[in-house]
Design an enzyme around this catalytic site. Structure first.
Site, PDB file in Angstrom:
ATOM      1  N   HIS A 178       0.812  -1.218   0.000  1.00 30.12           N
ATOM      2  CA  HIS A 178       0.000   0.000   0.000  1.00 30.12           C
ATOM      3  C   HIS A 178       0.844   1.267   0.000  1.00 30.12           C
ATOM      4  O   HIS A 178       0.341   2.346  -0.289  1.00 30.12           O
ATOM      5  CB  HIS A 178      -0.934   0.004   1.215  1.00 30.12           C
ATOM      6  CG  HIS A 178      -2.018  -1.038   1.122  1.00 30.12           C
ATOM      7  ND1 HIS A 178      -3.308  -0.738   0.768  1.00 30.12           N
ATOM      8  CD2 HIS A 178      -1.982  -2.377   1.292  1.00 30.12           C
ATOM      9  CE1 HIS A 178      -4.036  -1.855   0.738  1.00 30.12           C
ATOM     10  NE2 HIS A 178      -3.248  -2.865   1.071  1.00 30.12           N
ATOM     11  N   ASP A 232       3.485   9.339  -0.666  1.00 29.39           N
ATOM     12  CA  ASP A 232       2.302   8.569  -0.276  1.00 29.39           C
ATOM     13  C   ASP A 232       2.074   7.488  -1.323  1.00 29.39           C
ATOM     14  O   ASP A 232       2.214   7.765  -2.520  1.00 29.39           O
ATOM     15  CB  ASP A 232       1.082   9.502  -0.213  1.00 29.39           C
ATOM     16  CG  ASP A 232       0.171   9.184   0.966  1.00 29.39           C
ATOM     17  OD1 ASP A 232       0.107   8.002   1.342  1.00 29.39           O
ATOM     18  OD2 ASP A 232      -0.464  10.106   1.490  1.00 29.39           O
TER      19      ASP A 232
END
Ligand code: ADQ
Length: 475
Positions: free
Chosen positions: A156, A368
């Site tokens: 992720h 991110d």
């Protein structure tokens, strides 16, 4: 076809009275329900001398199996190696990364424990899907115990190139662990390029024509397919939530308190990867360089406290407290507070209402994997009068959200200029940018993400692994 078995560090076991889970948990539960599946992982509890006998419950058509961790393992595996070594490393923050051999050993041990606890629950036809950086070695541990099921992995968070990853003393072992998976998925093309670079420079392995790498792990020769699967949200569901929340008491109170001022909103876990101090400096640059916005705009930052056991998170908290205080001290009027800083989690529907009320969504992480807040902000907008997304080019979301205004969060003046542009953007341009992003979000939902990952995993030819099996093994 067998069941889908999801493995993640934390398991979203439904509990009575708890608010509904986010899009990711919903998407995973959908695929689990469809296959009569199992979700396995840590219970969230620590105790002295825990057993490897999973606690099993069934809820909403899904089986959940969880194990506890000892305090010592939790400290070494989770707070230590996962969050103080891998998390900063994978987010390109070498200065914050620490390394401790005992913690590295604890990370391995917990992954071995997970593999041992899960193995007896697996059927021969099951497909296993393991999630995130806490669990990278788990497939290698399962293979060492003889598991031959299809096993996929999804990361992720970002995947850095080898120039960064090589700072980790265990880099090569960690890369080799990935070869035990049949499919390794990352969020973006940039992450895929980072991972391929690591295999090439770290292990001397070059992907074949169809994007797989072959190499030895746990005494076997294996092939891992590498691909990018950008995660999405439940776009329609979130849009509905926001529409309803706009009439809820919290959003009504917020809009009433704003008067005719514009709202800029930011929301995340309080994490140093999210660039919160940089964002506050960018907002200060807006006020300093574009005085026409003084007393006309308010920046609301909702930051849920997170990982308080790690020192760098406590330091961040102190830095933000002082920055918010200074900006307010410099610019506030007796009837206007420029920065409203709320350091706690808020309910999902409240957040959705806040996004909808905001003229600008300010999402500026330093790195991110994807960033779901960017997607939620867009999904929450009123189609007739949508707000503007200001997005860091270092968020995975920037790869596909072309309607956003992109910024480099390290450049405070540029962030101030971009905020000025966003606040002044005319309605036709706001609509055009929003429609462009919304089309993408309606295609790339969380459910589509889960289905496409599993479809790719299930289509991979397993017999090929049997051929590779015959290759020379480690003595
Ligand atoms: P996170 O780093 O947690 O996820 P993100 O993708 O933005 O980051 O998801 C955060 C979630 O928490 C969102 O659903 C958001 O609405 C919610 N949230 C944020 N602030 C909140 C607050 N104050 N109160 C309550 N809820 C709040 C990791 C990776 C990301 C990747 C996701 C999914 O770091 O890059 O996008 O996994 O793969």
């Amino acid at each position: 076809m067998g069941r889908v078995v999801v493995v993640s560090n934390r398991v979203a076991v439904p509990r009575r009275g708890e608010p509904s889970a986010g899009g990711l948990a919903v998407a995973l539960k959908d695929v689990l329900k469809a296959s009569g599946g199992l979700w396995f992982g840590w219970s969230g509890e620590t105790r002295k001398n825990p057993t490897l006998e999973p606690r099993q419950v069934r809820a909403g058509g899904i089986d959940y199996a969880t194990i506890d961790l000892s305090d010592e393992d939790h400290k070494g595996f989770y707070a230590g190696y996962s969050n103080n070594t891998l998390w900063p490393l994978f987010h390109f923050r070498l200065g914050l990364m620490e390394y401790d051999r005992a913690e590295a050993a604890s990370y391995r041990k917990v992954n071995r424990d997970f593999a041992q606890a899960l193995l007896p629950l697996l059927g021969p036809e099951d497909t296993v899907w393991i999630h995130d950086y806490q669990m990278i070695p788990m497939a290698a541990e399962l293979r060492a115990l003889g598991a031959q099921q299809r096993i996929g992995f999804f990361l992720h968070i970002p995947f850095p190139p080898f120039a960064v990853l090589s700072a980790l003393p265990d880099a090569e072992r960690l890369l080799r662990d990935l070869l035990a998976y049949d499919l390794v998925g990352v969020q973006t093309k940039r992450d895929l390029a980072g991972m391929i670079n690591c295999f090439q420079d770290g292990l001397g392995l070059t992907p074949d024509a169809t994007g797989g790498v072959r190499g030895e792990v746990a005494g076997q020769m294996r092939r891992a397919q590498l691909s990018a699967h950008p995660i999405g949200i439940d776009t329609r569901g979130f849009a509905t939530l926001a529409r309803k929340a706009a009439y809820g008491p919290e959003t009504q109170r917020l809009t009433a308190s704003m008067g005719d001022r514009a709202l800029i909103v930011g929301a995340e876990r309080l994490d140093y990867t999210k660039g919160l101090p940089h964002r506050m400096r960018g907002f200060a640059a807006l006020l300093a360089n574009f005085p026409e916005h003084l007393n006309k705009v308010t920046y609301l930052q909702v930051a849920a406290r997170s990982r308080n056991e790690v020192a760098s998170y406590r330091n961040l908290r102190r830095e933000l407290d002082s920055l918010a205080g200074r900006i307010n001290g410099d610019y506030a009027e007796f009837d206007w507070t420029p920065v409203r800083y709320v350091a706690r989690a808020v309910a999902r529907d409240t957040l959705a209402g806040f996004y909808r009320a905001a003229r600008v969504g300010l999402v500026t992480p330093l790195r991110d994997g994807m960033n779901l807040v960017a997607k939620e902000y867009v999904a929450a907008q009123d189609p007739e009068d949508p707000g503007v997304l200001v997005l860091s080019s270092f968020a995975g979301a920037a790869e596909t959200m072309e309607g956003a205004l992109l910024v480099n969060p390290l450049d405070a003046e540029a962030m101030g200029e971009t905020l000025d542009k966003a606040l002044k953007m005319p309605l036709p341009e706001r609509r055009e940018r929003w429609e462009n992003m919304m089309r993408g979000l309606e295609e790339q939902t969380a459910t589509r993400w889960a289905e496409s990952f599993l479809a790719e995993l299930e289509e991979l030819p397993l017999p090929e692994q049997d051929l590779l099996w015959a290759a020379p093994t480690r003595s």
